[in-house]
Design a protein around this motif. Structure first.
Motif, PDB file in Angstrom:
ATOM      1  N   ARG A 103       0.856  -1.177   0.000  1.00 60.19           N
ATOM      2  CA  ARG A 103       0.000   0.000   0.000  1.00 60.19           C
ATOM      3  C   ARG A 103       0.896   1.232   0.000  1.00 60.19           C
ATOM      4  O   ARG A 103       1.870   1.326   0.751  1.00 60.19           O
ATOM      5  CB  ARG A 103      -0.889   0.000   1.241  1.00 60.19           C
ATOM      6  N   GLU A 104       0.549   2.121  -0.878  1.00 54.69           N
ATOM      7  CA  GLU A 104       1.407   3.295  -0.957  1.00 54.69           C
ATOM      8  C   GLU A 104       1.441   3.975   0.406  1.00 54.69           C
ATOM      9  O   GLU A 104       0.404   4.316   0.961  1.00 54.69           O
ATOM     10  CB  GLU A 104       0.850   4.274  -1.996  1.00 54.69           C
ATOM     11  N   PRO A 105       2.622   4.130   0.934  1.00 53.36           N
ATOM     12  CA  PRO A 105       2.684   4.682   2.290  1.00 53.36           C
ATOM     13  C   PRO A 105       2.125   6.102   2.324  1.00 53.36           C
ATOM     14  O   PRO A 105       2.281   6.873   1.389  1.00 53.36           O
ATOM     15  CB  PRO A 105       4.180   4.668   2.604  1.00 53.36           C
ATOM     16  N   GLY A 106       1.476   6.374   3.398  1.00 52.35           N
ATOM     17  CA  GLY A 106       0.924   7.704   3.564  1.00 52.35           C
ATOM     18  C   GLY A 106      -0.438   7.857   2.948  1.00 52.35           C
ATOM     19  O   GLY A 106      -1.087   8.874   3.165  1.00 52.35           O
ATOM     20  N   ARG A 107      -0.875   6.883   2.170  1.00 52.11           N
ATOM     21  CA  ARG A 107      -2.210   6.964   1.574  1.00 52.11           C
ATOM     22  C   ARG A 107      -3.237   6.545   2.623  1.00 52.11           C
ATOM     23  O   ARG A 107      -3.071   5.514   3.278  1.00 52.11           O
ATOM     24  CB  ARG A 107      -2.268   6.034   0.360  1.00 52.11           C
ATOM     25  N   PRO A 108      -4.272   7.323   2.825  1.00 51.12           N
ATOM     26  CA  PRO A 108      -5.222   6.971   3.884  1.00 51.12           C
ATOM     27  C   PRO A 108      -6.101   5.795   3.479  1.00 51.12           C
ATOM     28  O   PRO A 108      -6.421   5.607   2.298  1.00 51.12           O
ATOM     29  CB  PRO A 108      -6.051   8.252   4.025  1.00 51.12           C
TER      30      PRO A 108
END
Lengths: 198, 319
Positions: free
Chosen positions: B28-33
């Protein structure tokens, strides 16, 4: 899974938001342009989204917006700025994750986020008939607000980004690792260029 | 966080990786909520707005108060600290304005004060001009207006004044000088811009006079006094005639109107003394003119005189 807000980041974010809130309410209320005050809190949220990504931006946007909704001068329906700044944090994080935070890149992001934020706030106002003003007046105010925000962003966003980098010096920006892996030669060049936020 | 726990492990692996559209495992793209977080926060916002919307916001008021307790003092503190700084441009602006206004008011004040100081003077001068015009009309001569600019010293024992009109104004020696009240004197000599006037109260002055009602003629002599006690002595040619008190005396006139034109009021009879020894009688004349307060005078000039200033014609208009 690392927490969204480690303590230093939480403290930094809270401090930045509080200072922005107080300044926006007391200092910049003296320096209005056609009665419009620059949205410092919004810009702090933009910087947070740029540095830490859209999730942190989203949560901080919610919290900062909530404060903005409840702090003394506010008299609109609570939750409007929370919603708007959520959008701001999210947009800033998403748009910011696609590039390097140089001025030429984050300034359009800040402008877009500011536009989104003021628009969401204005739209909720229209829906809730909170301020009983016309669309034309809203658009005028919004234009001035975005222009002011872009101008102030040149100061507020770098300061906030520097603050976040200071409290977490070891931390690399949230969106960088994958880029480095994908484009190794450029990543090398990027690495030698030094800190991003400089 | 709660959805993380309730969801099946297959959909949300603990490492936060998930399958992308191509079926490969992708972090999961880090920082994506997470979507749930977004939904939760949006719902929180909507709830808050709804709470604030209904019931006049009584539900949110405690929250507002809480935040206000924290940020209110901070804001007022910053405001108090900032207000002087923010006010500086305003101060400068208003200081500038005030300085300008002070200057304006000062000059206005000075103007008003000088107006006040000279208003009586101006009114009197206006009155004098009016009187002079009236005199010109009543005595039927053209007048060159002039102002008394100097009064001869008393120790010279000669009652003369200087007026600010001279030969350029068409003045010549032996012209009659009048003012609104009556006869002032005659011109002794002129320069190009000034003239010296011998007042009728001068001890050397002799004016041919006529008692108005009876047309009896005589000679007026000055006593040399100025001011309220300035008097003229009238010596009538006809020794038998006793002028009545209060009779007015006008000039008799000379040939070609020099040095005195005829018909200019001089004064009125105040008292009559008869000297049996000298077999003459002397009338004391109180002049109409207050010689101690001479200002605007008119010099009788022939009609049509070219002058460097306006001439009050006999019909009262200016030329």
């Amino acid at each position: 899974m690392s927490p969204l807000f480690p303590v230093p980041r939480l403290v930094a974010a809270l401090a930045a938001v509080s200072v922005a809130l107080v300044l926006q309410a007391s200092l910049f209320s003296h320096l209005t342009v056609q009665g419009v005050v620059p949205d410092l809190v919004l810009l702090v949220v933009v910087a947070t989204g740029l540095v830490h990504g859209s999730e942190v931006g989203l949560v901080l946007g919610f919290g900062a917006g909530l404060l903005l909704d409840l702090a003394p001068p506010a008299d609109h329906y609570a939750g409007r700025w929370a919603l708007a700044l959520m959008a701001v944090g999210y947009v800033a994080g998403r748009l910011g994750s696609s590039g390097h935070p140089r001025v030429s890149q984050w300034l359009p992001v800040a402008a877009a986020a500011s536009f989104v934020g003021t628009s969401v706030f204005a739209l909720t106002g229209l829906v809730l008939r909170d301020p009983a003003v016309g669309v034309g007046e809203l658009l005028r105010v919004e234009t001035v607000a975005v222009a002011l925000d872009v101008a102030l962003a040149l100061v507020v966003v770098p300061l906030t980004m520097r603050l976040f980098a200071k409290v977490e010096p070891h931390r690399v920006l949230a969106f960088t690792p994958r880029k480095r892996v994908e484009r190794a030669p450029r990543a090398q060049a990027t690495l030698t260029r030094g800190p991003r936020d400089a | 966080m709660t959805d993380l726990l309730t969801r099946p492990a297959s959909r949300r692996p603990p490492v936060e990786d998930r399958l992308n559209r191509r079926g490969s495992l992708e972090a999961r793209e880090p920082g994506r909520p997470r979507r749930s977080l977004v939904v939760a926060l949006v719902l929180a916002c909507v709830t808050l707005m709804t709470l604030d919307h209904v019931d006049g916001g009584t539900a949110v008021d405690p929250l507002r108060r809480l935040v206000g307790e924290v940020y209110g003092p901070a804001e007022s503190g910053v405001d108090a600290a900032v207000r002087p700084v923010v006010a500086v441009p305003h101060w400068l602006r208003s200081l500038h304005d005030l300085a300008g206004r002070i200057d304006d008011l000062q000059s206005e004040n000075d103007q008003l004060r000088s107006q006040l100081a000279t208003s009586d003077y101006d009114r009197n001068r206006l009155q004098e001009y009016d009187d002079l015009t009236a005199t010109a009309e009543s005595i039927g001569y053209a007048l060159v207006p002039a102002r008394v600019v100097g009064i001869g010293p008393a120790q010279s024992f000669s009652r003369t004044v200087t007026i600010d009109a001279g030969s350029r104004a068409g003045l010549k020696p032996d012209m009659t000088v009048v003012n609104g009240a009556g006869l002032v004197g005659r011109i002794l000599r002129v320069t190009s811009t000034t003239a010296t006037v011998l007042l009728v109260v001068d001890a050397d002055s002799t004016v041919g006079a006529r008692v108005g009602r009876s047309m009896k003629v005589g000679f007026l002599h000055g006593r040399g006094d100025l001011g309220q006690q300035a008097r003229l002595d009238l010596e009538l040619v006809d020794q038998t005639y006793v002028p009545a008190k209060g009779e007015s005396v006008v000039t008799w006139g000379s040939q070609d109107g020099a040095p005195y034109v005829s018909g200019v009021p001089v004064g009125r009879v105040e008292s009559v003394y008869s000297s049996l020894r000298e077999t003459t009688q002397r009338a004391v004349i109180e002049p109409f003119v207050d010689f101690s307060a001479l200002d605007l005078v008119g010099v009788v000039v022939p009609s049509g005189t070219t002058s460097d200033r306006s001439v009050i014609e006999a019909d009262g208009r200016l030329r």
